[in-house]
Design an enzyme around this catalytic site. Structure first.
Site, PDB file in Angstrom:
ATOM      1  N   CYS A  55      -4.486  -0.376   2.022  1.00  0.00           N
ATOM      2  CA  CYS A  55      -3.263  -0.872   2.671  1.00  0.00           C
ATOM      3  C   CYS A  55      -3.202  -0.428   4.133  1.00  0.00           C
ATOM      4  O   CYS A  55      -2.769  -1.185   5.010  1.00  0.00           O
ATOM      5  CB  CYS A  55      -2.014  -0.374   1.936  1.00  0.00           C
ATOM      6  SG  CYS A  55      -1.963  -0.903   0.217  1.00  0.00           S
ATOM      7  N   ARG A 138      -1.601  -7.822  -3.749  1.00  0.00           N
ATOM      8  CA  ARG A 138      -1.678  -8.216  -2.331  1.00  0.00           C
ATOM      9  C   ARG A 138      -1.440  -9.727  -2.249  1.00  0.00           C
ATOM     10  O   ARG A 138      -2.379 -10.516  -2.347  1.00  0.00           O
ATOM     11  CB  ARG A 138      -3.049  -7.848  -1.743  1.00  0.00           C
ATOM     12  CG  ARG A 138      -3.353  -6.379  -1.843  1.00  0.00           C
ATOM     13  CD  ARG A 138      -4.702  -6.012  -1.252  1.00  0.00           C
ATOM     14  NE  ARG A 138      -5.082  -4.688  -1.726  1.00  0.00           N
ATOM     15  CZ  ARG A 138      -4.628  -3.546  -1.207  1.00  0.00           C
ATOM     16  NH1 ARG A 138      -3.812  -3.568  -0.179  1.00  0.00           N
ATOM     17  NH2 ARG A 138      -4.985  -2.388  -1.708  1.00  0.00           N
TER      18      ARG A 138
HETATM   19  C1  BEZ Z   1      -5.223   1.092  -1.494  1.00  0.00           C
HETATM   20  O1  BEZ Z   1      -6.141   1.787  -1.141  1.00  0.00           O
HETATM   21  O2  BEZ Z   1      -4.514   0.471  -0.706  1.00  0.00           O
HETATM   22  C2  BEZ Z   1      -4.952   0.932  -2.980  1.00  0.00           C
HETATM   23  C3  BEZ Z   1      -6.024   0.960  -3.839  1.00  0.00           C
HETATM   24  C4  BEZ Z   1      -5.776   0.840  -5.194  1.00  0.00           C
HETATM   25  C5  BEZ Z   1      -4.480   0.714  -5.670  1.00  0.00           C
HETATM   26  C6  BEZ Z   1      -3.428   0.663  -4.772  1.00  0.00           C
HETATM   27  C7  BEZ Z   1      -3.661   0.769  -3.416  1.00  0.00           C
END
Ligand code: BEZ
Length: 238
Positions: A55, A138
């Site tokens: 993110c 997402r």
């Molecule tokens: C992230 O790195 O943004 C992420 C990865 C797995 C689950 C939720 C967020």
């Protein structure tokens, strides 16, 4: 379609639907969506959680492209099921500490919605229980100035989005509307565009023989014509 805990049914918005309206608290104050952004394109997108690496990479990339989206008359609005103070702390950390791929001192100026209740996430089908019941996937909603949903993308938690593709889709949607054409696979400004079929073979045959508009027909149902890059750039203020 999805059934929630109260056994009421959430209908997920689809392409062509009017964007569901909501009021929300954000890092830029309260917003009424989509009415606050009348006459603009909107990209409403969700991310799973603040203070997570994928993110963070996405926000830095979106932040670095903010001017491009502004030029395209487009308002970015982010969302996660985290609270406002988490959002503020995360965005401050990004600005003050993260230096990634040449991007640093990145200030995120577009609103980031707090959605602890998940009301907005559910309204937009961003909670997809097979992937996660506690965070949004997402999602990316492209919403036009008439508030119609024009494209929807969903990516899983572990895969960051392609922001070049998000920009390409926005430009292609705007150009398709402006010039009344359709866009072939992988279209980018300067590529040929598709002339919508006229609905009758007679007209199409006539088109196949016509050199007007520098049209090229591969068959009666597949005609393309030139659309200069400069004309697209001028029309879209690129
Ligand atoms: C992230 O790195 O943004 C992420 C990865 C797995 C689950 C939720 C967020």
């Amino acid at each position: 379609m999805e059934t929630n805990n109260n056994n009421t049914v959430n209908v997920m918005p689809r392409i062509g639907d009017t964007a569901p309206a909501f009021t929300a608290k954000t890092t830029q104050g309260e917003i009424n969506f989509p009415t606050d952004y009348k006459g603009k394109w909107k990209i409403l997108f969700s991310h799973p959680a603040d203070f997570t690496p994928v993110c963070t990479s996405e926000f830095m990339t979106f932040g670095s492209m903010a001017e491009d989206f502004e030029k395209l008359n487009t308002q970015l609005v982010g969302l996660s099921v985290d609270g406002l103070y988490s959002h503020i702390a995360w965005l401050r950390t990004i600005k003050e500490k993260i230096d990634w791929k040449g991007m640093k001192d990145m200030e995120i100026k577009f609103p980031l919605i707090e959605d602890i209740t998940m009301n907005v996430a559910k309204l937009y089908g961003m909670i997809q229980p097979g992937e996660s019941t506690t965070s949004a996937v997402r999602a990316v909603f492209f919403i036009d100035p008439q508030d119609k949903i024009r494209t929807i993308m969903y990516y899983p938690l572990a895969l960051g989005r392609n922001f070049d593709e998000i920009k390409r889709v926005l430009i292609a949607l705007q150009a398709a509307d402006h010039f009344g054409v359709a866009m072939p696979a992988d279209w980018r400004p300067g590529d040929e565009v598709i002339v919508p079929t006229a609905g009758s073979c007679g007209v199409a045959k006539e088109r196949m023989q016509s050199s007007e508009d520098e049209m090229h027909c591969y068959d009666w149902f597949f005609c393309t014509k030139k659309l200069n890059k400069e004309d697209v750039e001028k029309a879209l203020n690129l």
